[in-house]
Design an enzyme around this catalytic site. Sequence first.
Site, PDB file in Angstrom:
ATOM      1  N   ARG A 160      -7.273   4.855  15.686  1.00 33.95           N
ATOM      2  CA  ARG A 160      -6.414   4.599  16.853  1.00 33.95           C
ATOM      3  C   ARG A 160      -7.089   3.638  17.831  1.00 33.95           C
ATOM      4  O   ARG A 160      -7.004   3.793  19.049  1.00 33.95           O
ATOM      5  CB  ARG A 160      -6.095   5.903  17.598  1.00 33.95           C
ATOM      6  CG  ARG A 160      -5.261   6.890  16.833  1.00 33.95           C
ATOM      7  CD  ARG A 160      -3.854   6.344  16.585  1.00 33.95           C
ATOM      8  NE  ARG A 160      -2.955   7.377  16.119  1.00 33.95           N
ATOM      9  CZ  ARG A 160      -2.840   7.766  14.858  1.00 33.95           C
ATOM     10  NH1 ARG A 160      -3.567   7.181  13.928  1.00 33.95           N
ATOM     11  NH2 ARG A 160      -1.995   8.724  14.517  1.00 33.95           N
ATOM     12  N   SER A 235       1.764  11.063  19.496  1.00 36.37           N
ATOM     13  CA  SER A 235       0.568  11.798  19.912  1.00 36.37           C
ATOM     14  C   SER A 235       0.106  11.304  21.266  1.00 36.37           C
ATOM     15  O   SER A 235      -0.156  10.109  21.433  1.00 36.37           O
ATOM     16  CB  SER A 235      -0.568  11.575  18.916  1.00 36.37           C
ATOM     17  OG  SER A 235      -0.178  11.944  17.632  1.00 36.37           O
ATOM     18  N   GLU A 331      -4.502   9.105  24.185  1.00 36.59           N
ATOM     19  CA  GLU A 331      -4.282   7.977  23.277  1.00 36.59           C
ATOM     20  C   GLU A 331      -3.325   6.948  23.873  1.00 36.59           C
ATOM     21  O   GLU A 331      -3.425   5.750  23.622  1.00 36.59           O
ATOM     22  CB  GLU A 331      -3.705   8.525  21.961  1.00 36.59           C
ATOM     23  CG  GLU A 331      -3.684   7.524  20.841  1.00 36.59           C
ATOM     24  CD  GLU A 331      -2.550   7.758  19.884  1.00 36.59           C
ATOM     25  OE1 GLU A 331      -1.514   7.092  20.031  1.00 36.59           O
ATOM     26  OE2 GLU A 331      -2.691   8.611  19.001  1.00 36.59           O
TER      27      GLU A 331
HETATM   28  N1  EPU Z   1      -1.469  21.906  14.569  1.00 41.07           N
HETATM   29  C1  EPU Z   1      -1.318  23.080  15.280  1.00 41.07           C
HETATM   30  N2  EPU Z   1      -0.470  23.098  16.343  1.00 41.07           N
HETATM   31  C2  EPU Z   1       0.239  21.999  16.707  1.00 41.07           C
HETATM   32  C3  EPU Z   1       0.069  20.802  15.996  1.00 41.07           C
HETATM   33  C4  EPU Z   1      -0.790  20.768  14.911  1.00 41.07           C
HETATM   34  O1  EPU Z   1      -1.937  24.094  14.973  1.00 41.07           O
HETATM   35  O2  EPU Z   1       1.005  22.111  17.673  1.00 41.07           O
HETATM   36  C5  EPU Z   1      -2.332  21.897  13.385  1.00 41.07           C
HETATM   37  C6  EPU Z   1      -1.489  21.836  12.106  1.00 41.07           C
HETATM   38  O3  EPU Z   1      -1.127  23.101  11.669  1.00 41.07           O
HETATM   39  C7  EPU Z   1      -2.429  21.179  11.131  1.00 41.07           C
HETATM   40  C8  EPU Z   1      -3.227  20.247  12.011  1.00 41.07           C
HETATM   41  O4  EPU Z   1      -3.086  20.699  13.339  1.00 41.07           O
HETATM   42  O5  EPU Z   1      -3.320  22.108  10.567  1.00 41.07           O
HETATM   43  C9  EPU Z   1      -2.806  18.796  11.883  1.00 41.07           C
HETATM   44  O6  EPU Z   1      -1.468  18.632  12.301  1.00 41.07           O
HETATM   45  P1  EPU Z   1      -0.579  17.366  11.821  1.00 41.07           P
HETATM   46  O7  EPU Z   1      -0.581  17.277  10.356  1.00 41.07           O
HETATM   47  O8  EPU Z   1       0.739  17.465  12.511  1.00 41.07           O
HETATM   48  O9  EPU Z   1      -1.370  16.096  12.292  1.00 41.07           O
HETATM   49  P2  EPU Z   1      -2.129  15.757  13.657  1.00 41.07           P
HETATM   50  O10 EPU Z   1      -3.577  15.643  13.384  1.00 41.07           O
HETATM   51  O11 EPU Z   1      -1.703  16.692  14.720  1.00 41.07           O
HETATM   52  C10 EPU Z   1      -2.102  13.157  13.285  1.00 41.07           C
HETATM   53  C11 EPU Z   1      -1.678  11.918  14.017  1.00 41.07           C
HETATM   54  C12 EPU Z   1      -0.164  11.754  13.973  1.00 41.07           C
HETATM   55  C13 EPU Z   1       0.236  11.626  12.510  1.00 41.07           C
HETATM   56  C14 EPU Z   1      -0.235  12.887  11.755  1.00 41.07           C
HETATM   57  C15 EPU Z   1      -0.003  12.774  10.272  1.00 41.07           C
HETATM   58  C16 EPU Z   1      -3.360  11.594  15.750  1.00 41.07           C
HETATM   59  C17 EPU Z   1      -3.664  11.624  17.198  1.00 41.07           C
HETATM   60  N3  EPU Z   1      -2.128  11.982  15.397  1.00 41.07           N
HETATM   61  O12 EPU Z   1      -1.555  14.278  13.970  1.00 41.07           O
HETATM   62  O13 EPU Z   1       0.155  10.536  14.617  1.00 41.07           O
HETATM   63  O14 EPU Z   1       1.648  11.488  12.370  1.00 41.07           O
HETATM   64  O15 EPU Z   1      -1.667  13.061  11.944  1.00 41.07           O
HETATM   65  O16 EPU Z   1      -0.883  11.832   9.724  1.00 41.07           O
HETATM   66  O17 EPU Z   1      -4.205  11.186  14.956  1.00 41.07           O
HETATM   67  C18 EPU Z   1       0.923   9.428  16.576  1.00 41.07           C
HETATM   68  O18 EPU Z   1      -0.149   8.827  16.594  1.00 41.07           O
HETATM   69  O19 EPU Z   1       1.811   9.213  17.436  1.00 41.07           O
HETATM   70  C19 EPU Z   1       1.172  10.440  15.549  1.00 41.07           C
HETATM   71  C20 EPU Z   1       2.252  11.177  15.552  1.00 41.07           C
END
Ligand code: EPU
Length: 335
Positions: A160, A235, A331
């Site tokens: 990012r 995010s 971010e």
């Molecule tokens: N989780 C929770 N609670 C929540 C959200 C997530 O416990 O409210 C846990 C999920 O259960 C999972 C882990 O966190 O174990 C990861 O969640 P998720 O797969 O939704 O991905 P993320 O790490 O929260 C990142 C990116 C997203 C992208 C997804 C999929 C960042 C800051 N965000 O989110 O990017 O879509 O991975 O690759 O790196 C964006 O940048 O706008 C964005 C949406």
Amino acid sequence: MKVERNKSLKAFNTFGIDAYASEFISITSVEDLQVILSKNSDVFVLGGGSNMLLTKNINQLTLHVALKGIEILKETEKHVYIKSQAGEDWHKFVLWCIENNYGGLENLSLIPGNVGTSPIQNIGAYGVEIKDTFVELEAIEIETGKPKTFTYEMCEFGYRNSVFKNELKGKYIITSVTFKLTKENHKLNYSYGAIQSELEKRKITEPTIKDISDVVIEIRNSKLPNPKEIGNSGSFFKNPVISKDAFLKLQENYPNIPSYKVSETEIKVPAGWLIEQCGFKGKRYGDAGVHTKQALVLVNYDNATGTEIHNLAKEILKTVKNTFDISLDIEVNVI
Ligand code: EPU
């Protein structure tokens, strides 16, 4: 070139914040952009408005980058080099690539924003980032109006992150981006758990790039709010990277903490999980809130001000710090 005065930016930022620009011009040619910059370099640049939170009115000339066009620069047996102008909608561009069977961007389906802003934060999702297919970009230096081509190395991409969020922040306007995509033997990336399970559910064993895109769209729609319905910037925070020692300590108290290994000594922890543990998921304060299905995403239910959303973000930062001793980074670009 039409100058609009006292223009609402509500339709130009995905958070749907009703901030105003004292002067506003939609840029449809690079030449126009250079003419404007030769007279006035104190400008505010607006792309897809998908990664910004406006906490105040803009008392500068606001340039809305509306450069359009997609062009195939060259083709080899296996690859195609595609140049997109900065003002093309990112998701429409991805769909165009998929329709033409050009592979590499399918995991990045449905990300809000424009092509021109995609390199700034090296947009990424489901194991893919734009740096993986990026070739070069063209930009205009704001101070001088001079064009410059940035190669992959010059962009200094990170998670990012890029040079345009650091040393060159506010110094260039990106006008086009070129990608190298595959025409055959697409390198599919479906290692991400949610993609795999959705493919299994659909009984797809040999996915095409269209299948991956469809599945990504389904996953995003199920977790992330559509900015056309509920204002948001995806995010709001980055996933923090902490030391392995700090992580092992946390794991003693929170055995279910999710994590990704970054290196032998560093672990990335999902900010969404940390925020949810602090009790913020689904909380609403007036029209500012934390999304019900993904705590990483702050939302504007209708008429929240940028300051209200920013205050909520600050409250989250403070609580996460007090609870886990982890400092989250915002971010989104807070203006
Ligand atoms: N989780 C929770 N609670 C929540 C959200 C997530 O416990 O409210 C846990 C999920 O259960 C999972 C882990 O966190 O174990 C990861 O969640 P998720 O797969 O939704 O991905 P993320 O790490 O929260 C990142 C990116 C997203 C992208 C997804 C999929 C960042 C800051 N965000 O989110 O990017 O879509 O991975 O690759 O790196 C964006 O940048 O706008 C964005 C949406």
